[in-house]
Design a protein around this motif. Structure first.
Motif, PDB file in Angstrom:
ATOM      1  N   LEU A 158       1.739   8.220   8.062  1.00 20.00           N
ATOM      2  CA  LEU A 158       0.779   7.494   7.344  1.00 20.00           C
ATOM      3  C   LEU A 158       1.442   6.675   6.295  1.00 20.00           C
ATOM      4  CD1 LEU A 158      -2.236   6.801   6.719  1.00 20.00           C
ATOM      5  CD2 LEU A 158      -2.054   9.080   5.229  1.00 20.00           C
ATOM      6  N   GLU A 159       2.620   7.289   5.722  1.00 23.88           N
ATOM      7  CA  GLU A 159       3.241   6.396   4.571  1.00 23.88           C
ATOM      8  C   GLU A 159       4.053   5.195   5.214  1.00 23.88           C
ATOM      9  OE1 GLU A 159       3.758   9.828   5.264  1.00 23.88           O
ATOM     10  OE2 GLU A 159       2.988  10.772   3.116  1.00 23.88           O
ATOM     11  N   HIS A 160       4.440   5.425   6.357  1.00 24.81           N
ATOM     12  CA  HIS A 160       5.256   4.193   6.718  1.00 24.81           C
ATOM     13  C   HIS A 160       4.228   3.095   7.326  1.00 24.81           C
ATOM     14  CE1 HIS A 160       8.854   2.358   8.834  1.00 24.81           C
ATOM     15  NE2 HIS A 160       7.674   1.984   9.806  1.00 24.81           N
ATOM     16  N   VAL A 161       2.923   3.617   7.804  1.00 19.13           N
ATOM     17  CA  VAL A 161       1.942   2.714   8.012  1.00 19.13           C
ATOM     18  C   VAL A 161       1.343   2.067   6.914  1.00 19.13           C
ATOM     19  CG1 VAL A 161      -0.516   2.537   9.057  1.00 19.13           C
ATOM     20  CG2 VAL A 161       1.255   3.677  10.437  1.00 19.13           C
ATOM     21  N   LEU A 162       1.328   2.798   5.821  1.00 16.58           N
ATOM     22  CA  LEU A 162       0.642   2.151   4.544  1.00 16.58           C
ATOM     23  C   LEU A 162       1.712   1.087   3.855  1.00 16.58           C
ATOM     24  CD1 LEU A 162      -0.751   5.069   3.022  1.00 16.58           C
ATOM     25  CD2 LEU A 162      -2.056   2.917   4.071  1.00 16.58           C
ATOM     26  N   GLU A 163       3.078   1.433   4.137  1.00 11.66           N
ATOM     27  CA  GLU A 163       4.068   0.484   3.776  1.00 11.66           C
ATOM     28  C   GLU A 163       4.006  -0.776   4.585  1.00 11.66           C
ATOM     29  OE1 GLU A 163       8.582   0.282   4.418  1.00 11.66           O
ATOM     30  OE2 GLU A 163       7.924   1.991   3.137  1.00 11.66           O
ATOM     31  N   LYS A 164       3.688  -0.802   5.755  1.00 14.40           N
ATOM     32  CA  LYS A 164       3.736  -2.017   6.757  1.00 14.40           C
ATOM     33  C   LYS A 164       2.483  -2.650   6.263  1.00 14.40           C
ATOM     34  CE  LYS A 164       7.437  -1.644   8.650  1.00 14.40           C
ATOM     35  NZ  LYS A 164       8.473  -2.550   8.240  1.00 14.40           N
ATOM     36  N   TYR A 165       1.166  -1.865   5.853  1.00 13.41           N
ATOM     37  CA  TYR A 165       0.078  -2.558   5.601  1.00 13.41           C
ATOM     38  C   TYR A 165       0.297  -3.486   4.343  1.00 13.41           C
ATOM     39  CZ  TYR A 165      -4.761  -3.099   3.722  1.00 13.41           C
ATOM     40  OH  TYR A 165      -5.838  -3.452   3.240  1.00 13.41           O
ATOM     41  N   ASN A 166       0.808  -2.973   3.168  1.00 17.70           N
ATOM     42  CA  ASN A 166       0.987  -3.645   2.276  1.00 17.70           C
ATOM     43  C   ASN A 166       2.113  -4.835   2.281  1.00 17.70           C
ATOM     44  OD1 ASN A 166      -0.361  -1.951   0.487  1.00 17.70           O
ATOM     45  ND2 ASN A 166       1.089  -0.564   0.007  1.00 17.70           N
TER      46      ASN A 166
ATOM     47  N   LEU B 105      -7.313  -0.364   8.717  1.00 17.97           N
ATOM     48  CA  LEU B 105      -6.459  -1.166   8.061  1.00 17.97           C
ATOM     49  C   LEU B 105      -6.152  -2.498   8.709  1.00 17.97           C
ATOM     50  CD1 LEU B 105      -4.168   1.293   6.224  1.00 17.97           C
ATOM     51  CD2 LEU B 105      -5.930   0.001   5.074  1.00 17.97           C
ATOM     52  N   ARG B 106      -5.892  -2.317  10.045  1.00 20.89           N
ATOM     53  CA  ARG B 106      -5.575  -3.349  11.070  1.00 20.89           C
ATOM     54  C   ARG B 106      -6.748  -4.419  11.005  1.00 20.89           C
ATOM     55  NH1 ARG B 106      -2.467  -6.856  13.701  1.00 20.89           N
ATOM     56  NH2 ARG B 106      -1.620  -5.999  15.614  1.00 20.89           N
ATOM     57  N   MET B 107      -7.882  -3.670  11.070  1.00 23.88           N
ATOM     58  CA  MET B 107      -9.019  -4.589  11.287  1.00 23.88           C
ATOM     59  C   MET B 107      -9.262  -5.592   9.858  1.00 23.88           C
ATOM     60  SD  MET B 107     -12.162  -2.497  12.891  1.00 23.88           S
ATOM     61  CE  MET B 107     -13.135  -3.140  12.083  1.00 23.88           C
ATOM     62  N   HIS B 108      -8.707  -5.025   8.773  1.00 24.23           N
ATOM     63  CA  HIS B 108      -8.748  -5.951   7.711  1.00 24.23           C
ATOM     64  C   HIS B 108      -7.768  -6.833   7.637  1.00 24.23           C
ATOM     65  CE1 HIS B 108      -7.376  -6.550   3.389  1.00 24.23           C
ATOM     66  NE2 HIS B 108      -8.627  -6.939   3.259  1.00 24.23           N
ATOM     67  N   ILE B 109      -6.600  -6.350   8.065  1.00 22.18           N
ATOM     68  CA  ILE B 109      -5.632  -7.591   8.348  1.00 22.18           C
ATOM     69  C   ILE B 109      -6.161  -8.834   9.271  1.00 22.18           C
ATOM     70  CG2 ILE B 109      -3.211  -8.172   9.435  1.00 22.18           C
ATOM     71  CD1 ILE B 109      -2.506  -5.482   8.300  1.00 22.18           C
TER      72      ILE B 109
ATOM     73  N   ALA C  38       2.212  -6.552   5.291  1.00 23.05           N
ATOM     74  CA  ALA C  38       1.477  -7.447   5.709  1.00 23.05           C
ATOM     75  C   ALA C  38       0.479  -8.151   5.001  1.00 23.05           C
ATOM     76  CB  ALA C  38       0.604  -6.874   6.830  1.00 23.05           C
ATOM     77  N   LEU C  39       0.020  -7.498   3.984  1.00 24.02           N
ATOM     78  CA  LEU C  39      -0.969  -8.059   2.956  1.00 24.02           C
ATOM     79  C   LEU C  39      -0.100  -9.151   1.841  1.00 24.02           C
ATOM     80  CD1 LEU C  39      -3.107  -5.275   1.366  1.00 24.02           C
ATOM     81  CD2 LEU C  39      -3.659  -6.913   3.013  1.00 24.02           C
ATOM     82  N   GLU C  40       1.141  -8.884   1.811  1.00 21.97           N
ATOM     83  CA  GLU C  40       2.080  -9.994   0.923  1.00 21.97           C
ATOM     84  C   GLU C  40       2.026 -10.962   1.913  1.00 21.97           C
ATOM     85  OE1 GLU C  40       5.642  -8.392  -0.478  1.00 21.97           O
ATOM     86  OE2 GLU C  40       4.758  -6.483  -1.012  1.00 21.97           O
ATOM     87  N   GLU C  41       2.335 -11.140   2.846  1.00 24.88           N
ATOM     88  CA  GLU C  41       2.213 -12.206   3.861  1.00 24.88           C
ATOM     89  C   GLU C  41       0.975 -13.009   3.903  1.00 24.88           C
ATOM     90  OE1 GLU C  41       5.193 -13.375   5.023  1.00 24.88           O
ATOM     91  OE2 GLU C  41       6.258 -11.733   4.265  1.00 24.88           O
TER      92      GLU C  41
ATOM     93  N   GLU D 257       3.478 -17.513   7.633  1.00 20.50           N
ATOM     94  CA  GLU D 257       3.256 -16.265   7.058  1.00 20.50           C
ATOM     95  C   GLU D 257       2.190 -15.481   7.891  1.00 20.50           C
ATOM     96  OE1 GLU D 257       4.213 -15.622   3.554  1.00 20.50           O
ATOM     97  OE2 GLU D 257       5.717 -16.817   4.671  1.00 20.50           O
ATOM     98  N   LEU D 258       1.460 -16.228   8.455  1.00 18.98           N
ATOM     99  CA  LEU D 258       0.412 -15.360   9.242  1.00 18.98           C
ATOM    100  C   LEU D 258       1.056 -14.770  10.448  1.00 18.98           C
ATOM    101  CD1 LEU D 258      -2.500 -17.880   9.426  1.00 18.98           C
ATOM    102  CD2 LEU D 258      -2.703 -15.532   8.502  1.00 18.98           C
ATOM    103  N   LYS D 259       2.002 -15.464  11.062  1.00 17.21           N
ATOM    104  CA  LYS D 259       2.899 -15.075  12.382  1.00 17.21           C
ATOM    105  C   LYS D 259       3.715 -13.701  11.751  1.00 17.21           C
ATOM    106  CE  LYS D 259       3.612 -19.378  14.683  1.00 17.21           C
ATOM    107  NZ  LYS D 259       4.639 -20.397  14.715  1.00 17.21           N
TER     108      LYS D 259
END
Length: 98
Positions: free
Chosen positions: A4-12, A77-81, A14-17, A47-49
């Motif tokens: 979960l922590e790893h997934v949240l890190e990747k989500y953050n 979270l993926r749906m949000h991205i 992706a949000l920066e991008e 950035e989207l890529k």
């Protein structure tokens, strides 16, 4: 680090991008020349890529998890991205038509 922590890190990440992509999309909408607009559109698409690649990495992490709550959280979270990416792409399409 847990799944979960790893997934949240990747989500953050992706949000920066996506924030960068959104900024470049706005810059493209306000560009004064076609060359400038094209450059910003390309930068936004890059950035989207990046965001999509990061999300794909998180997909692999979530798939490796046996924790159903991690998978459910990541899907949301993926749906949000994806939704945010789609809105940015629409903005880029409008900017490209100027």
């Amino acid at each position: 680090m847990g799944f979960l922590e790893h997934v949240l890190e990747k989500y953050n990440e992706a949000l920066e991008e996506l924030m960068g992509a959104q900024k470049y999309a706005m810059d493209a909408c306000h560009a004064k020349t076609a060359e400038e607009r094209t450059r910003y559109i390309e930068m936004s698409r890059d950035e989207l890529k990046h965001a999509d690649n990061i999300a794909h990495m998180a997909d692999m992490v979530a798939d490796g998890s046996n924790d159903e709550s991690t998978n459910i959280a990541w899907k949301a979270l993926r749906m949000h991205i994806e939704d945010w990416s789609d809105r940015i792409r629409e903005k880029l399409d409008r900017a490209a038509k100027k």
